[in-house]
Scaffold this motif. Structure first.
Motif, PDB file in Angstrom:
ATOM      1  N   LEU A 109     -15.182  -5.874 -21.354  1.00 53.75           N
ATOM      2  CA  LEU A 109     -15.276  -5.124 -20.103  1.00 53.75           C
ATOM      3  C   LEU A 109     -13.891  -4.668 -19.662  1.00 53.75           C
ATOM      4  CD1 LEU A 109     -16.638  -4.051 -17.543  1.00 53.75           C
ATOM      5  CD2 LEU A 109     -16.489  -6.375 -16.595  1.00 53.75           C
ATOM      6  N   LYS A 110     -12.889  -5.547 -19.757  1.00 54.86           N
ATOM      7  CA  LYS A 110     -11.516  -5.172 -19.388  1.00 54.86           C
ATOM      8  C   LYS A 110     -11.029  -4.001 -20.241  1.00 54.86           C
ATOM      9  CE  LYS A 110     -10.065  -9.787 -17.830  1.00 54.86           C
ATOM     10  NZ  LYS A 110      -9.155 -10.928 -18.066  1.00 54.86           N
ATOM     11  N   ASN A 111     -11.382  -4.012 -21.528  1.00 55.93           N
ATOM     12  CA  ASN A 111     -11.001  -2.906 -22.408  1.00 55.93           C
ATOM     13  C   ASN A 111     -11.571  -1.583 -21.906  1.00 55.93           C
ATOM     14  OD1 ASN A 111      -9.869  -4.905 -23.984  1.00 55.93           O
ATOM     15  ND2 ASN A 111     -11.397  -4.782 -25.614  1.00 55.93           N
ATOM     16  N   ALA A 112     -12.843  -1.622 -21.503  1.00 57.88           N
ATOM     17  CA  ALA A 112     -13.489  -0.410 -21.007  1.00 57.88           C
ATOM     18  C   ALA A 112     -12.821   0.075 -19.720  1.00 57.88           C
ATOM     19  CB  ALA A 112     -14.974  -0.675 -20.767  1.00 57.88           C
ATOM     20  N   LEU A 113     -12.561  -0.843 -18.801  1.00 51.34           N
ATOM     21  CA  LEU A 113     -11.939  -0.469 -17.536  1.00 51.34           C
ATOM     22  C   LEU A 113     -10.529   0.078 -17.747  1.00 51.34           C
ATOM     23  CD1 LEU A 113     -13.198  -3.503 -15.457  1.00 51.34           C
ATOM     24  CD2 LEU A 113     -13.890  -1.113 -15.143  1.00 51.34           C
TER      25      LEU A 113
END
Length: 344
Positions: free
Chosen positions: A45-49
């Motif tokens: 999720l952090k990668n996407a954000l």
């Protein structure tokens, strides 16, 4: 051609599915045939954000396709803590999030609790929304990010056992329906008989109240000649997923979509393998996004969608492949020419 300016999208949005975060060691799916990466889903999720924050064109909004945290959190009395962790990450993103409800939302919380929670996006958006009847407790609404385009969020568990009190009429009616198709004592265990596989406890469907509301939203969009993208945790086209992940009454929703010229795309999660099919009757793209939870820690599973007058361009990351989703040019003629609603 090299000197032609690059066409700018009307708007972009991000999409991600089945994060299912839990502060637990890796596990497996229900049949113990697939690995699930509970802790590392947060990093994905952090990668996407990070990607959305650093994009030259920031997304107007983000769609979270359901199953934001895993049901195992409930067993460890960690539902609120896990949700806080994930929503804290989302708060660092560049745009508001539209949350869809999946089966794992209902493993962790009751419907009444979800309606009051931060996962009820109608309570936390600055946009004008058209919500389903308030007295129905249905979590469905539509919004328009720019003129000419509408998004509809559907409640795939409006009919179902999850999140309902066992004493309620909704629960009793759903239990009666599922028992007609699934005689197993464990209703999470499917009957392996083709399309009948969808009648499990982890799936659900759409009530007549929601279907009528949805039909009215699309009718208004037809009149305005808008393009509509529909969003649900549960897929509704058999060729965009495996039967075990379909909505119970997918055929009823599909027939409504096919009867309107405005619909261009249907996005879903739930099936962690993802899927895609373009319906021949109306040209609607049915896209099922790959799930974060079964994506290895060194991978990714999210997409950025750029929307133009005639198409959507989906830029996938990791397991999600790139796609160009062209809009049908004269859908009204296609719809008017329809003589049947068989699956194609």
């Amino acid at each position: 051609m090299e000197n032609c300016p690059e066409q700018q999208p009307l708007f972009t949005f991000g999409v991600i599915a089945d994060i299912q975060y839990a502060d637990l060691v890796d596990g497996s799916n229900y049949t113990r045939t697939r690995k699930r990466y509970y802790r590392s889903s947060l990093q994905l999720l952090k990668n996407a954000l990070k990607s959305w924050n650093e994009a030259a064109v920031k997304p107007e909004f983000i769609i979270q396709l359901g199953d934001i945290i895993d049901g195992f959190n409930k067993n460890h009395d960690a539902s609120d803590r896990a949700l806080d962790t994930v929503l804290s990450e989302f708060s660092s993103g560049p745009a508001e999030v539209h949350h869809v409800w999946g089966n794992h939302e209902f493993y962790n919380f009751s419907r009444s609790a979800l309606l009051r929670s931060r996962l009820n996006s109608t309570l936390h958006t600055e946009r004008s929304v058209n919500a389903a009847p308030a007295d129905s407790e249905i979590y469905a609404y539509s919004f328009s990010p720019v003129p000419g385009f509408t998004f509809v969020i559907l409640d795939g568990y409006d009919v179902g056992l999850l999140g309902r009190e066992e004493s309620s009429q909704q629960y009793k009616d759903s239990l009666s329906l599922i028992r007609q198709h699934n005689p197993n004592e464990d209703l999470n265990c499917p009957v392996f008989k083709g399309m009948e596989e969808r009648y499990t406890m982890f799936n659900g469907g759409f009530s007549k109240v929601q279907l009528d509301w949805f039909d009215s939203v699309l009718s208004l969009a037809d009149e305005k000649q808008e393009k509509v993208t529909i969003v649900s945790h549960l897929p509704v086209h058999p060729r965009s997923t495996t039967p075990i992940c379909l909505a119970w009454n997918y055929d009823e929703l599909l027939s409504i979509i096919r009867s309107h010229s405005c619909a261009v795309c249907f996005m879903a999660g739930h099936d962690h393998d993802g899927g895609y099919h373009r319906d021949k009757k109306g040209g609607v793209h049915h896209l099922t996004l790959e799930g974060v939870i079964e994506t290895p820690p060194d991978g990714n599973a999210f997409a950025t969608v750029s929307v133009y007058e005639d198409r959507m361009e989906l830029r996938g990351y990791g397991r999600v492949r790139d796609r160009v989703l062209m809009f049908a040019q004269d859908k009204s003629n296609i719809v008017n020419a329809m003589t049947g609603l068989q699956i194609s």
